[in-house]
Design an enzyme around this catalytic site. Sequence first.
Site: not given
Length: 149
Positions: A46-48, A72, A78
């Site tokens: 997701a961060v990408e 999740i 994190h």
Amino acid sequence: MKNKFAIVVSQYNQSITDKLLEGALSGLKAQGINQDSITVISVPGAVEIPLPAQLLAKSKKYAAIICLGCVIRGDTDHYDYVCEQVSQGCQRVMLDYEIPVIFGVLTTNNMQQAEDRVGGKIGHKGVEAADAAIQMVNLMQSIKTGDSI
């Protein structure tokens, strides 16, 4: 509708993100969008998502970008960092490039909640993301042309 759409989808939690992607594709197709008008880009997590979304927006080839992922909650902080980074990154792309960027990233406490949102008892967030993209493209076109909203 002759607009092009881009989808950026995370591979992390792929059993869920594959279903999000299937839903988004079926939602776009149900609205008359041809497969050749849809670009799908897969990223590790997701961060990408925001970086390719930004490059797609910068290209000015797309009417909207749909961002799909699934984060999740675990036992550490994190989750909070990932959710904040991806949501702020997607919003930044939308505002900086004046293009609809649909936030179809599930942020759930457990796998069951995620499954409930990809065709389960809560509906299908992939289909909803596609519908939101179409609605936003139509709204943006109305605003730009001065047509009644």
